[in-house]
Design a protein around this motif. Sequence first.
Motif, short mmCIF file in Angstrom:
data_model
loop_
_atom_site.label_atom_id
_atom_site.label_comp_id
_atom_site.label_asym_id
_atom_site.label_seq_id
_atom_site.Cartn_x
_atom_site.Cartn_y
_atom_site.Cartn_z
N PHE A 1 -38.93 12.28 -36.00
CA PHE A 1 -38.00 13.25 -35.45
C PHE A 1 -36.56 12.84 -35.71
O PHE A 1 -36.23 11.65 -35.76
CB PHE A 1 -38.22 13.40 -33.94
CG PHE A 1 -39.50 14.09 -33.57
CD1 PHE A 1 -39.54 15.45 -33.36
CD2 PHE A 1 -40.69 13.37 -33.43
CE1 PHE A 1 -40.73 16.10 -33.02
CE2 PHE A 1 -41.87 14.00 -33.10
CZ PHE A 1 -41.89 15.36 -32.89
N HIS A 2 -35.72 13.84 -35.85
CA HIS A 2 -34.28 13.62 -35.96
C HIS A 2 -33.59 14.65 -35.07
O HIS A 2 -33.95 15.83 -35.07
CB HIS A 2 -33.81 13.79 -37.41
CG HIS A 2 -32.32 13.80 -37.56
ND1 HIS A 2 -31.57 12.64 -37.58
CD2 HIS A 2 -31.43 14.83 -37.67
CE1 HIS A 2 -30.29 12.95 -37.70
NE2 HIS A 2 -30.18 14.27 -37.77
N ARG A 3 -32.59 14.21 -34.31
CA ARG A 3 -31.83 15.13 -33.48
C ARG A 3 -30.35 15.02 -33.81
O ARG A 3 -29.85 13.96 -34.19
CB ARG A 3 -32.05 14.86 -31.98
CG ARG A 3 -31.46 13.58 -31.46
CD ARG A 3 -31.75 13.41 -29.98
NE ARG A 3 -30.93 14.29 -29.14
CZ ARG A 3 -31.09 14.42 -27.82
NH1 ARG A 3 -32.05 13.76 -27.20
NH2 ARG A 3 -30.31 15.22 -27.14
N LYS A 4 -29.67 16.14 -33.67
CA LYS A 4 -28.25 16.20 -33.99
C LYS A 4 -27.60 17.31 -33.18
O LYS A 4 -28.13 18.42 -33.11
CB LYS A 4 -28.08 16.46 -35.49
CG LYS A 4 -26.68 16.83 -35.93
CD LYS A 4 -25.76 15.64 -35.94
CE LYS A 4 -24.40 16.00 -36.54
NZ LYS A 4 -23.44 14.86 -36.48
N ASP A 5 -26.48 17.03 -32.56
CA ASP A 5 -25.71 18.07 -31.88
C ASP A 5 -25.07 18.97 -32.92
O ASP A 5 -24.35 18.50 -33.82
CB ASP A 5 -24.64 17.46 -30.99
CG ASP A 5 -25.21 16.77 -29.76
OD1 ASP A 5 -26.38 17.06 -29.42
OD2 ASP A 5 -24.50 15.97 -29.14
N ILE B 1 -28.86 21.51 -29.63
CA ILE B 1 -29.45 20.33 -30.24
C ILE B 1 -30.35 20.78 -31.39
O ILE B 1 -31.25 21.61 -31.19
CB ILE B 1 -30.28 19.52 -29.23
CG1 ILE B 1 -29.42 19.07 -28.06
CG2 ILE B 1 -30.94 18.31 -29.90
CD1 ILE B 1 -30.22 18.47 -26.91
N LEU C 1 -33.32 19.83 -33.63
CA LEU C 1 -34.45 18.90 -33.67
C LEU C 1 -35.25 19.17 -34.94
O LEU C 1 -35.72 20.28 -35.15
CB LEU C 1 -35.34 19.07 -32.44
CG LEU C 1 -36.51 18.10 -32.31
CD1 LEU C 1 -36.01 16.70 -31.98
CD2 LEU C 1 -37.51 18.58 -31.24
N ARG D 1 -38.55 17.95 -37.15
CA ARG D 1 -39.82 17.22 -37.05
C ARG D 1 -40.48 17.14 -38.42
O ARG D 1 -40.63 18.15 -39.11
CB ARG D 1 -40.76 17.91 -36.06
CG ARG D 1 -42.18 17.38 -36.09
CD ARG D 1 -43.05 18.06 -35.07
NE ARG D 1 -44.46 17.72 -35.25
CZ ARG D 1 -45.42 18.02 -34.37
NH1 ARG D 1 -45.12 18.63 -33.25
NH2 ARG D 1 -46.67 17.70 -34.61
N CYS E 1 -32.47 23.51 -29.66
CA CYS E 1 -32.84 23.24 -28.28
C CYS E 1 -31.61 23.28 -27.39
O CYS E 1 -30.49 23.03 -27.84
CB CYS E 1 -33.51 21.86 -28.15
SG CYS E 1 -34.75 21.52 -29.42
N THR F 1 -35.10 12.48 -26.54
CA THR F 1 -35.73 12.99 -27.74
C THR F 1 -37.24 13.03 -27.58
O THR F 1 -37.92 13.92 -28.07
CB THR F 1 -35.35 12.12 -28.96
OG1 THR F 1 -33.93 12.05 -29.07
CG2 THR F 1 -35.92 12.71 -30.24
N LEU G 1 -38.23 16.22 -25.84
CA LEU G 1 -38.15 17.36 -26.77
C LEU G 1 -39.33 17.32 -27.73
O LEU G 1 -39.92 18.37 -28.06
CB LEU G 1 -36.84 17.32 -27.54
CG LEU G 1 -35.56 17.56 -26.74
CD1 LEU G 1 -34.33 17.38 -27.63
CD2 LEU G 1 -35.56 18.96 -26.12
#
Length: 347
Positions: free
Chosen positions: A295-299, A314, A316, A318, A330, A338, A341
Amino acid sequence: DPLPICYLKQQKVIYESKIQDVSLIGSRFSSFFKGYEDYFRSATRSVAQTAQVYAKGLMTTRRRNCQSMALELGEVNDQQLHHLLTQAKWEVGPLMDKVTKDFEQLIEDHDQSEDLGLLMDESSFPKKGKHSAGVSRQYCGQRGKVDNCQVGVFGALSAGSMVNLVQAKLYYPGQAVSKIDHARSIIHHVTQELKIAVQWIGFDAFYGRDTALLGSLVKMGQEFIADVPDTHQVWLKPFQMRVPKRKGMPGRKPIHARPTEEPISIRVYSRSLGRGDWQTIQVRHQSKGKLKAKFHRKDVYILNPLTGKKLKLILLIRKDPDGTIKYSLCHAPKYIRTRTLAYRHSL
């Protein structure tokens, strides 16, 4: 009214999760169904007994059509079951609300209220002929192509391994009310009118790409996970809305405000990520073992069409072991892990 047919055929009766031996359903189902009998009564007539047989047939018979259920159960004939679905006077709305509240209570009894989610999706029913309400040539998910079918928008409550269909609306092609409108109506009804303590809402890319829907949920303060296509445009930096200046350039003077930063497609952003940008998370258990994904998350920011201003969400991403990549936007008013999520995204 076609809704009773769609709803009863899709409804996973709560009692089914409590029964281990199918042979016991007949003796126990009668007492369970008493809580729903009043919803199948009119001022002059009751079809509660037929409805009970039909619901029991959905769980126990090999082929779930009126003729087969009547033959296997031997309690009513197929004409009575057909009359229940096509002509009998009973209201599906109050019944759906009763099931919604009962399932929320079941979730609370299992101490899983903190994970209660509302999942929105559509389902199609292939049809022959043109006489069924809402039937038309439209995209049919069961066939994977445009075909003659009915389409309904459905809402299901989910918590952990427990999930139950609770609300449904039939889509009429060509009318002003869209599938997005139906989804918004179901969300409002469940969260605002029935006061169900939904912690988050999830839907696929058809609904997730509608930024107006996302904006309305943010305004409600509602957490959500919305799948989006990889072509979806986002902003990686905060931006302001300004009217561009065109000094010394030909053409009309700009009058509409535009973002001061350039957007980027999620696909292009995803390709720029390196190994260190991903986090491996175990999302859930399955029969073959633990299911893990990266997973990678970024604002990121999108343009809210309701306010004309930037909206922080957010992103997300996958990546499954087989190479499948999914993208979601998100929202959570407060900080959310994370891992949380990722778990919600796997449902």
